[in-house]
Write a protein that holds these residues in place. Structure first.
Motif: not given
Length: 158
Positions: A72-92
């Motif tokens: 689900e898009k919400s699951r992806v968004s929440h997971h990406l936020a956790r990964m971004a805090r760890r510096g693994l991904v970023d958004r643009e």
């Protein structure tokens, strides 16, 4: 009105269904533990990084990533936020659609999956592929292709 009788599973159908679920859980757990303990990546982190590193430019729109993962898009968004805090991904932002957002794997994310991937592939071979013949692997790939593209992809009826 008459209620339609359920089409109960046969013994073989139930064995196939329960077996598939059990094997899936076992493989996710057995391949996920080393990812977490050795590389600090959850199985979900690894799945996200694997999809992003396969994509052109190491990035995907969030909606495309959700589709690829079957989440689900919400699951992806929440997971990406956790990964971004760890510096693994970023958004643009997406230049072609102001509302769209790309997620991109960072240098740290690339380093993490590059370190983990050889060990993960070894685990996949040892726990899964090495127990099957090439014919069984090809047949399983065909079956999963049918299921991923067919009814399992459609939303459940309400």
């Amino acid at each position: 009105m008459t209620a339609e009788m359920p089409r109960w599973l046969t013994g073989t159908e139930e064995r196939a269904w329960r077996g598939m679920l059990g094997v899936f859980e076992l493989l996710v757990t057995r391949t996920g533990r080393p990812l977490q303990s050795r590389f600090g990546l959850s199985a979900a982190d690894y799945a996200v990084l694997a999809e992003l590193t396969r994509a052109p430019g190491l990035r995907l729109r969030v909606v495309e990533l959700a589709e690829e993962l079957g989440w689900e898009k919400s699951r992806v968004s929440h997971h990406l936020a956790r990964m971004a805090r760890r510096g693994l991904v970023d958004r643009e932002g997406c230049s072609s659609d102001r509302r769209g957002v790309h997620v991109r794997v960072t240098q740290a994310g690339c380093a993490a999956i590059e370190a983990a991937a050889p060990h993960h592939v070894d685990d996949v071979r040892r726990l899964f592929l090495d127990h099957l013949t090439p014919h069984q692997v090809a047949l399983l790939a065909e079956i999963t292709d049918v299921l991923r593209e067919g009814p399992a992809r459609r939303p459940a009826p309400s």
